[in-house]
Design a protein around this motif. Sequence first.
Motif, PDB file in Angstrom:
ATOM      1  N   ILE A 174       0.856  -1.174   0.000  1.00 26.24           N
ATOM      2  CA  ILE A 174       0.000   0.000   0.000  1.00 26.24           C
ATOM      3  C   ILE A 174       0.898   1.231   0.000  1.00 26.24           C
ATOM      4  O   ILE A 174       1.762   1.384   0.871  1.00 26.24           O
ATOM      5  CB  ILE A 174      -0.922   0.029   1.235  1.00 26.24           C
ATOM      6  CG1 ILE A 174      -1.806  -1.233   1.250  1.00 26.24           C
ATOM      7  CG2 ILE A 174      -1.780   1.278   1.226  1.00 26.24           C
ATOM      8  CD1 ILE A 174      -2.742  -1.350   0.078  1.00 26.24           C
ATOM      9  N   ILE A 175       0.692   2.104  -0.989  1.00 27.39           N
ATOM     10  CA  ILE A 175       1.522   3.294  -1.146  1.00 27.39           C
ATOM     11  C   ILE A 175       0.671   4.521  -0.887  1.00 27.39           C
ATOM     12  O   ILE A 175      -0.403   4.687  -1.473  1.00 27.39           O
ATOM     13  CB  ILE A 175       2.136   3.354  -2.563  1.00 27.39           C
ATOM     14  CG1 ILE A 175       2.978   2.094  -2.829  1.00 27.39           C
ATOM     15  CG2 ILE A 175       2.990   4.609  -2.719  1.00 27.39           C
ATOM     16  CD1 ILE A 175       3.539   2.042  -4.227  1.00 27.39           C
ATOM     17  N   ASP A 176       1.143   5.368  -0.002  1.00 23.73           N
ATOM     18  CA  ASP A 176       0.456   6.618   0.305  1.00 23.73           C
ATOM     19  C   ASP A 176       0.718   7.613  -0.820  1.00 23.73           C
ATOM     20  O   ASP A 176       1.868   7.934  -1.138  1.00 23.73           O
ATOM     21  CB  ASP A 176       0.960   7.179   1.635  1.00 23.73           C
ATOM     22  CG  ASP A 176       0.069   8.296   2.162  1.00 23.73           C
ATOM     23  OD1 ASP A 176      -0.358   9.138   1.348  1.00 23.73           O
ATOM     24  OD2 ASP A 176      -0.199   8.323   3.375  1.00 23.73           O
ATOM     25  N   ALA A 177      -0.360   8.115  -1.434  1.00 18.18           N
ATOM     26  CA  ALA A 177      -0.214   9.015  -2.571  1.00 18.18           C
ATOM     27  C   ALA A 177       0.366  10.358  -2.176  1.00 18.18           C
ATOM     28  O   ALA A 177       0.951  11.057  -3.008  1.00 18.18           O
ATOM     29  CB  ALA A 177      -1.568   9.216  -3.252  1.00 18.18           C
ATOM     30  N   LEU A 222       3.833  -2.933   3.736  1.00 15.81           N
ATOM     31  CA  LEU A 222       3.447  -4.265   3.281  1.00 15.81           C
ATOM     32  C   LEU A 222       2.392  -4.807   4.223  1.00 15.81           C
ATOM     33  O   LEU A 222       2.628  -4.915   5.426  1.00 15.81           O
ATOM     34  CB  LEU A 222       4.662  -5.190   3.264  1.00 15.81           C
ATOM     35  CG  LEU A 222       4.460  -6.585   2.659  1.00 15.81           C
ATOM     36  CD1 LEU A 222       4.193  -6.486   1.170  1.00 15.81           C
ATOM     37  CD2 LEU A 222       5.688  -7.460   2.921  1.00 15.81           C
ATOM     38  N   ILE A 223       1.221  -5.132   3.702  1.00 14.06           N
ATOM     39  CA  ILE A 223       0.128  -5.614   4.543  1.00 14.06           C
ATOM     40  C   ILE A 223      -0.256  -7.031   4.122  1.00 14.06           C
ATOM     41  O   ILE A 223      -0.132  -7.416   2.965  1.00 14.06           O
ATOM     42  CB  ILE A 223      -1.102  -4.696   4.460  1.00 14.06           C
ATOM     43  CG1 ILE A 223      -1.670  -4.676   3.041  1.00 14.06           C
ATOM     44  CG2 ILE A 223      -0.765  -3.294   4.927  1.00 14.06           C
ATOM     45  CD1 ILE A 223      -2.992  -3.965   2.934  1.00 14.06           C
ATOM     46  N   SER A 224      -0.719  -7.781   5.104  1.00  8.75           N
ATOM     47  CA  SER A 224      -1.200  -9.143   4.831  1.00  8.75           C
ATOM     48  C   SER A 224      -2.371  -9.468   5.744  1.00  8.75           C
ATOM     49  O   SER A 224      -2.581 -10.626   6.088  1.00  8.75           O
ATOM     50  CB  SER A 224      -0.069 -10.162   5.045  1.00  8.75           C
ATOM     51  OG  SER A 224       0.447 -10.082   6.359  1.00  8.75           O
ATOM     52  N   SER A 225      -3.111  -8.449   6.155  1.00  8.73           N
ATOM     53  CA  SER A 225      -4.253  -8.677   7.025  1.00  8.73           C
ATOM     54  C   SER A 225      -5.405  -7.780   6.600  1.00  8.73           C
ATOM     55  O   SER A 225      -5.211  -6.716   6.001  1.00  8.73           O
ATOM     56  CB  SER A 225      -3.896  -8.403   8.497  1.00  8.73           C
ATOM     57  OG  SER A 225      -3.703  -7.022   8.722  1.00  8.73           O
ATOM     58  N   THR A 226      -6.599  -8.222   6.937  1.00  8.93           N
ATOM     59  CA  THR A 226      -7.803  -7.486   6.577  1.00  8.93           C
ATOM     60  C   THR A 226      -7.859  -6.133   7.265  1.00  8.93           C
ATOM     61  O   THR A 226      -8.268  -5.131   6.666  1.00  8.93           O
ATOM     62  CB  THR A 226      -9.037  -8.319   6.954  1.00  8.93           C
ATOM     63  OG1 THR A 226      -9.025  -9.537   6.201  1.00  8.93           O
ATOM     64  CG2 THR A 226     -10.317  -7.562   6.662  1.00  8.93           C
ATOM     65  N   SER A 281      12.840  -6.526  12.346  1.00  8.99           N
ATOM     66  CA  SER A 281      12.803  -6.828  10.914  1.00  8.99           C
ATOM     67  C   SER A 281      13.694  -5.833  10.190  1.00  8.99           C
ATOM     68  O   SER A 281      13.571  -4.619  10.410  1.00  8.99           O
ATOM     69  CB  SER A 281      11.378  -6.749  10.369  1.00  8.99           C
ATOM     70  OG  SER A 281      11.364  -6.946   8.965  1.00  8.99           O
ATOM     71  N   PRO A 282      14.587  -6.307   9.356  1.00  8.61           N
ATOM     72  CA  PRO A 282      15.444  -5.379   8.609  1.00  8.61           C
ATOM     73  C   PRO A 282      14.662  -4.555   7.593  1.00  8.61           C
ATOM     74  O   PRO A 282      15.121  -3.498   7.173  1.00  8.61           O
ATOM     75  CB  PRO A 282      16.457  -6.303   7.928  1.00  8.61           C
ATOM     76  CG  PRO A 282      15.770  -7.624   7.854  1.00  8.61           C
ATOM     77  CD  PRO A 282      14.893  -7.712   9.061  1.00  8.61           C
ATOM     78  N   VAL A 283      13.479  -5.038   7.211  1.00 11.56           N
ATOM     79  CA  VAL A 283      12.629  -4.319   6.254  1.00 11.56           C
ATOM     80  C   VAL A 283      11.538  -3.603   7.042  1.00 11.56           C
ATOM     81  O   VAL A 283      10.658  -4.234   7.630  1.00 11.56           O
ATOM     82  CB  VAL A 283      12.009  -5.280   5.224  1.00 11.56           C
ATOM     83  CG1 VAL A 283      11.164  -4.504   4.213  1.00 11.56           C
ATOM     84  CG2 VAL A 283      13.096  -6.078   4.518  1.00 11.56           C
ATOM     85  N   THR A 284      11.591  -2.309   7.054  1.00  8.54           N
ATOM     86  CA  THR A 284      10.646  -1.521   7.855  1.00  8.54           C
ATOM     87  C   THR A 284       9.207  -1.771   7.436  1.00  8.54           C
ATOM     88  O   THR A 284       8.300  -1.818   8.282  1.00  8.54           O
ATOM     89  CB  THR A 284      10.985  -0.024   7.732  1.00  8.54           C
ATOM     90  OG1 THR A 284      12.340   0.186   8.133  1.00  8.54           O
ATOM     91  CG2 THR A 284      10.052   0.817   8.586  1.00  8.54           C
ATOM     92  N   ALA A 285       8.965  -1.957   6.145  1.00 11.26           N
ATOM     93  CA  ALA A 285       7.599  -2.140   5.645  1.00 11.26           C
ATOM     94  C   ALA A 285       6.958  -3.425   6.157  1.00 11.26           C
ATOM     95  O   ALA A 285       5.736  -3.553   6.149  1.00 11.26           O
ATOM     96  CB  ALA A 285       7.589  -2.135   4.111  1.00 11.26           C
TER      97      ALA A 285
END
Length: 713
Positions: free
Chosen positions: A39-42, A49-53, A509-513
């Motif tokens: 999901i990218i903020d315009a 990075l999302i994986s939940s409802t 997590s090394p990846v902040t997203a």
Amino acid sequence: MVMACRVINKRRHMGLQQLSSFAGTGRTFLGPLKSSKFIIDAECHESVLISSTVRLLESLDLTSAVGQLLNEAVQAQNNTYKTGTSTLLFLVGAWSSAAEECLHLGVPISLIVSAMSEGLNSCIEEVVSLQVPIHNVFDYIDSTKTFSGLETFSGSLCPFLQIPSDTGLQKEHDLKDVASPSLTICNLSGIPVKSPKLFRPQAEVEADKNTLQNSQTLKNSLLTGNHHRKSILIHSRHFNRTDNNQWINKPDGFLEQHGAASPSTYRCNDLVELEMGLSHGDHNSMKLVDEAVRLQYQNASMQQGNCTMPFRFDISRLFTCCLPGVPETFSCVCPGFITVVSISNSALIKELQNQPLRIILIEGDLTENFRHLGFNKATNINTVLESMKVQQDSSEELWTNYVLQVLIKFNVNLVLVQGNVSEHLIEKCIPNKQLVLGPVNSSVMQAFAEASGAVQVTYITQVNENCVGSGVYVTFWRSIPSDVMGRINIITVVIKIEGINLVTVVLTSPVTAQMQSKEDRFWACAYRLYYALKEQKVFLGGGAVEFLCLSHLQILAEQSLSKRNHVCSGWLHNTSSWLASSLALYRSTVLKCLANGWHKYLSTLVYNTANCSSEFEASTFIQQHLQNATDSGSPSSYILNEYSKLNSGIFNSGISNKLEQIPSIYDVVIPKIEAWRRALDLVLLVLQTDSEIITGLGHTRLNSQETEGFLFL
């Protein structure tokens, strides 16, 4: 914000169509193998990075009335259970389509509501037969057998809905484990094990039918047999069952045919087995949960001494500390309260560590303008300097000096605040060797109050000697590489006191997203285990419960169809209630539409989890599987048969005589059922609201803006 796109037919029920549109965005989140979304903020161009409802709905445009109702339902599920939101979202879409189909077929709305509600209630009663009791998993806990010591078990994420190798319904790529690259089912010795086949030879199906004929003998032998840890039948909802469903007429001999068809019922006595079953493939998160539970267990054992009170997993004393940008190797579980503070506090922490500190606890805000709810400033009184900034600065400075005097008077070096804290006060406290932290969770405040003897107060003016606690220690958590510290610009500290029962899980997590997604997965595992232990029962998972609902509704639909034929033939001409006679006519149609929702659910689950190249192939597989269950004579017994084969050592041949039981997949009971209820309640609410808007008073049609307004009522 992301818009959910779908063509809306304004001549039909817009609310139901909007629900289907929103629900379609989360199809890939169903099942253990979730496909993440970026999901990218315009505006600020930041991505996550999302994986939940829940995180998905936070990013969607939910300004419409239907969107807000959906978001409220999902948030209520998540705030209470932290699991089941993907199921809720999908079923909202599936049952919205089912309700639309019923309307298209001319079924009255009142009958749709009645039949769907009764159908779901009947399903909830039916799936009791798939509950697994949990008994005393902490009584004989073996400290040498931990979750981390168990070999990876990732292939049977959906054991009941396995795609067999001889059906042709396979993708070229293999299953991907959620948290591990390993794709092989292994036993405790690390030996690979073949996946179980779902479709059985016809001879085996016939053998099952013969077993049904010996139901009474099987029932007696199982009820009087020895109870050992192996899978045995200790309970069946069909034994001595009384039918409370007045509107479901089962044929004669139903209980005799289905009563003792279940070959085995499970019992879970082992903590690791329970955790494996509830991990749903996310072994890394469940490993941390296991360590946290064991740490709580050890702390409780030391505090209770010879007390025989049973241990209870207290999730309110479990916390997370997220460190984005830090390597995965730093993830761990620690006693005490771990939090992050500004790197400017490093010198202060060095001076305070290794010495007992006095502490005060503020359960409100620690700011100059914080007042109680009943405080109202006089409106008609003005002072000469009130509107000048110098007056404001002077007021805050006076308040800050007063707080410092209080801290110095009672020799306090640590202040925990549940609400917001004045930044100016924090800066002023550092030279005086006083550390102020906030906001802090209320459970953390309560734990320190119990362990240190401090009394929580709302305002700093209420502090006296009796409110001050002692014996608290503050120190650095652990050394993090300097290059990492320079990037994140924070330091981690641990606050401990003897006897405190707090446990903090440090997530890195090394990846902040990915940080938010990792924290969500951890809490999902933690709450699944918490509710399983609290309820002392779980469902057999992997789609078994949903499949039983599907097959059960199909049986009810066929029975209702037979009853409808009787109505049409005039056999029920004495029926006095129009609703009763109409329900008999339309019940079969509504139940079939409701069952189609379960079919879509299972097809999507199989497509997301198993080796199907398309949802059509997954749907075909479900249909074939459903036929097998129908041929067996009892869907619930068929499901239990498949699970008993999975755990009865059918993989032992030619591998090892020491092969232990392969863990089953489990689901929590109450959160799953509540997700079903919330989904159907939302669909029926929107259905009835749409109907009132479309018909209106005087049968007038309202425009779309008026429609949105009515949906808020």
